[in-house]
Design a protein around this motif. Structure first.
Motif, PDB file in Angstrom:
ATOM      1  N   GLU A 142      -4.787   4.854   0.271  1.00 30.24           N
ATOM      2  CA  GLU A 142      -4.535   6.257  -0.053  1.00 30.24           C
ATOM      3  C   GLU A 142      -5.764   6.904  -0.696  1.00 30.24           C
ATOM      4  O   GLU A 142      -6.172   8.011  -0.315  1.00 30.24           O
ATOM      5  CB  GLU A 142      -3.345   6.356  -1.007  1.00 30.24           C
ATOM      6  CG  GLU A 142      -3.012   7.771  -1.443  1.00 30.24           C
ATOM      7  CD  GLU A 142      -1.872   7.830  -2.449  1.00 30.24           C
ATOM      8  OE1 GLU A 142      -1.640   8.929  -2.997  1.00 30.24           O
ATOM      9  OE2 GLU A 142      -1.225   6.802  -2.694  1.00 30.24           O
ATOM     10  N   ARG A 143      -6.369   6.203  -1.645  1.00 31.22           N
ATOM     11  CA  ARG A 143      -7.522   6.769  -2.342  1.00 31.22           C
ATOM     12  C   ARG A 143      -8.754   6.812  -1.442  1.00 31.22           C
ATOM     13  O   ARG A 143      -9.577   7.720  -1.550  1.00 31.22           O
ATOM     14  CB  ARG A 143      -7.816   5.967  -3.612  1.00 31.22           C
ATOM     15  CG  ARG A 143      -6.715   6.077  -4.657  1.00 31.22           C
ATOM     16  CD  ARG A 143      -7.212   5.704  -6.032  1.00 31.22           C
ATOM     17  NE  ARG A 143      -8.217   6.657  -6.495  1.00 31.22           N
ATOM     18  CZ  ARG A 143      -8.984   6.457  -7.563  1.00 31.22           C
ATOM     19  NH1 ARG A 143      -8.872   5.328  -8.263  1.00 31.22           N
ATOM     20  NH2 ARG A 143      -9.873   7.362  -7.934  1.00 31.22           N
ATOM     21  N   ARG A 147      -8.759   7.298   1.798  1.00 33.78           N
ATOM     22  CA  ARG A 147      -8.565   8.450   2.676  1.00 33.78           C
ATOM     23  C   ARG A 147      -8.740   9.757   1.906  1.00 33.78           C
ATOM     24  O   ARG A 147      -9.368  10.704   2.404  1.00 33.78           O
ATOM     25  CB  ARG A 147      -7.182   8.357   3.312  1.00 33.78           C
ATOM     26  CG  ARG A 147      -6.924   9.367   4.393  1.00 33.78           C
ATOM     27  CD  ARG A 147      -5.608   9.126   5.092  1.00 33.78           C
ATOM     28  NE  ARG A 147      -5.766   8.338   6.306  1.00 33.78           N
ATOM     29  CZ  ARG A 147      -5.117   7.223   6.582  1.00 33.78           C
ATOM     30  NH1 ARG A 147      -4.263   6.719   5.712  1.00 33.78           N
ATOM     31  NH2 ARG A 147      -5.331   6.583   7.717  1.00 33.78           N
ATOM     32  N   GLN A 148      -8.209   9.828   0.690  1.00 32.50           N
ATOM     33  CA  GLN A 148      -8.334  11.047  -0.101  1.00 32.50           C
ATOM     34  C   GLN A 148      -9.784  11.325  -0.474  1.00 32.50           C
ATOM     35  O   GLN A 148     -10.238  12.473  -0.459  1.00 32.50           O
ATOM     36  CB  GLN A 148      -7.487  10.940  -1.376  1.00 32.50           C
ATOM     37  CG  GLN A 148      -7.502  12.199  -2.243  1.00 32.50           C
ATOM     38  CD  GLN A 148      -6.992  13.415  -1.503  1.00 32.50           C
ATOM     39  OE1 GLN A 148      -5.858  13.411  -1.018  1.00 32.50           O
ATOM     40  NE2 GLN A 148      -7.803  14.465  -1.414  1.00 32.50           N
ATOM     41  N   ASP A 164      -2.969   1.330  -4.145  1.00 29.19           N
ATOM     42  CA  ASP A 164      -3.265   2.691  -3.670  1.00 29.19           C
ATOM     43  C   ASP A 164      -4.660   2.797  -3.060  1.00 29.19           C
ATOM     44  O   ASP A 164      -5.189   3.891  -2.892  1.00 29.19           O
ATOM     45  CB  ASP A 164      -3.116   3.708  -4.804  1.00 29.19           C
ATOM     46  CG  ASP A 164      -4.037   3.443  -5.994  1.00 29.19           C
ATOM     47  OD1 ASP A 164      -4.691   2.382  -6.033  1.00 29.19           O
ATOM     48  OD2 ASP A 164      -4.076   4.293  -6.904  1.00 29.19           O
ATOM     49  N   GLN A 170       0.822  -1.217   0.000  1.00 29.25           N
ATOM     50  CA  GLN A 170       0.000   0.000   0.000  1.00 29.25           C
ATOM     51  C   GLN A 170       0.857   1.268   0.000  1.00 29.25           C
ATOM     52  O   GLN A 170       1.819   1.386   0.760  1.00 29.25           O
ATOM     53  CB  GLN A 170      -0.934   0.021   1.205  1.00 29.25           C
ATOM     54  CG  GLN A 170      -2.101  -0.948   1.114  1.00 29.25           C
ATOM     55  CD  GLN A 170      -3.044  -0.638  -0.037  1.00 29.25           C
ATOM     56  OE1 GLN A 170      -3.565   0.477  -0.149  1.00 29.25           O
ATOM     57  NE2 GLN A 170      -3.258  -1.626  -0.897  1.00 29.25           N
ATOM     58  N   THR A 171       0.484   2.203  -0.834  1.00 26.97           N
ATOM     59  CA  THR A 171       1.187   3.480  -0.885  1.00 26.97           C
ATOM     60  C   THR A 171       0.967   4.296   0.385  1.00 26.97           C
ATOM     61  O   THR A 171       1.766   5.168   0.708  1.00 26.97           O
ATOM     62  CB  THR A 171       0.732   4.294  -2.108  1.00 26.97           C
ATOM     63  OG1 THR A 171      -0.700   4.438  -2.070  1.00 26.97           O
ATOM     64  CG2 THR A 171       1.124   3.601  -3.410  1.00 26.97           C
ATOM     65  N   ASP A 172      -0.111   4.026   1.080  1.00 27.94           N
ATOM     66  CA  ASP A 172      -0.371   4.605   2.393  1.00 27.94           C
ATOM     67  C   ASP A 172      -0.429   3.444   3.383  1.00 27.94           C
ATOM     68  O   ASP A 172      -1.445   2.738   3.473  1.00 27.94           O
ATOM     69  CB  ASP A 172      -1.690   5.379   2.395  1.00 27.94           C
ATOM     70  CG  ASP A 172      -1.999   6.019   3.749  1.00 27.94           C
ATOM     71  OD1 ASP A 172      -1.310   5.690   4.735  1.00 27.94           O
ATOM     72  OD2 ASP A 172      -2.924   6.842   3.820  1.00 27.94           O
ATOM     73  N   ASP A 226      -0.556   3.413   6.579  1.00 24.91           N
ATOM     74  CA  ASP A 226      -1.118   3.756   7.881  1.00 24.91           C
ATOM     75  C   ASP A 226      -2.546   3.221   7.997  1.00 24.91           C
ATOM     76  O   ASP A 226      -3.528   3.937   7.784  1.00 24.91           O
ATOM     77  CB  ASP A 226      -1.087   5.277   8.069  1.00 24.91           C
ATOM     78  CG  ASP A 226      -1.606   5.697   9.436  1.00 24.91           C
ATOM     79  OD1 ASP A 226      -1.726   4.829  10.329  1.00 24.91           O
ATOM     80  OD2 ASP A 226      -1.915   6.897   9.611  1.00 24.91           O
TER      81      ASP A 226
END
Length: 258
Positions: free
Chosen positions: A134-135, A137-138, A131, A55-57, A59
């Protein structure tokens, strides 16, 4: 904002399966059969975990729920498979009502129930894009005005692949599956006790606003011998073997290798 994923690994729930069993003992025997568990471990190792490692994020929290009766050798194997993933929490629980248990697991995983969180389900034979977190959360950030007016919000990445792994390669078809389990998340407001497990995934849009995003493939759903959702003869798309170029795209997008 905390992101929490939930993965059930052969947990002998009461309810929650499309395959019916005459007793809890019969369900446990089915779930813990050696051939079935071997297939589930292979899918977990090849499909479900690599995409989360990549995962790119990074967390997020992933709670893996197992039965407290899962044989020790299999518990040890699962712990070894996830030893390099600090996001993973393994919870061994006795059999209980499916939704009630899973709702409690998700609420227990919240660092602060007064703070909002994002939740997702992750089946042990599916993958999400690298991702995805990340997506997710974004997208929640992009929907702040909508979130401010609602306790819950579904976020659905509805484009992906159905795939089968064969000795000679990966066979797949691109699909559009709104409100599918894989790559769908849910925002939960601070102080709200609801969870993504309060709702049948395909009915979630009846109960809250939803955002559907079809721009890129975000999940891989595998076809295998023990798909619970396929046991009633559901029609599947025609699959074709991935080209070497497509295999490279699968690896880049889902961390899946042949």
């Amino acid at each position: 904002m905390q992101v929490i994923g939930l993965c059930r690994f052969s947990y002998p729930a009461i309810g929650g399966f499309q395959v019916e069993h005459d007793s809890l003992e019969a369900r446990i025997a089915y779930l813990y059969a050696e051939a079935r568990l071997e297939e589930r471990f292979q899918l977990m190792e090849r499909v479900a975990l690599p995409c989360l490692r990549a995962q790119t994020d990074p967390d997020f929290t992933l709670v893996i729920v197992i039965g407290d009766s899962l044989p020790a050798v299999h518990v040890a194997r699962l712990r070894a498979l996830t030893a390099d993933m600090p996001q993973v929490q393994i919870r061994a629980l006795p059999p209980g009502p499916h939704r009630k248990v899973m709702k409690q697991v998700l609420n227990d995983a919240r660092h602060d129930p007064r703070a909002p969180c994002l939740q997702f389900r992750h089946d042990d034979d599916d993958a999400v894009s690298v991702d995805f977190v990340e997506r997710l959360r974004q997208t929640a950030q992009d929907c702040q005005l909508l979130i401010a007016r609602n306790q819950t919000l579904a976020i659905d990445f509805c484009k992906g692949f159905t795939a089968r792994f064969q000795p000679d390669g990966i066979y797949a078809a691109e699909v559009h599956r709104p409100y599918f389990v894989a790559a769908m998340g849910m925002y939960v407001a601070g102080g709200c006790g609801q969870s993504i497990m309060n709702f049948a995934h395909h009915k979630i849009a009846r109960f809250m606003p939803s955002i559907t995003i079809p721009d890129a493939p975000m999940f891989v759903r595998t076809l295998n011998a023990s798909n619970d959702s396929r046991q009633k003869g559901a029609k599947e798309p025609e699959l074709t073997r991935l080209t070497p170029e497509q295999e490279g795209e699968f690896e880049a997008r889902f961390a899946i290798t042949r």
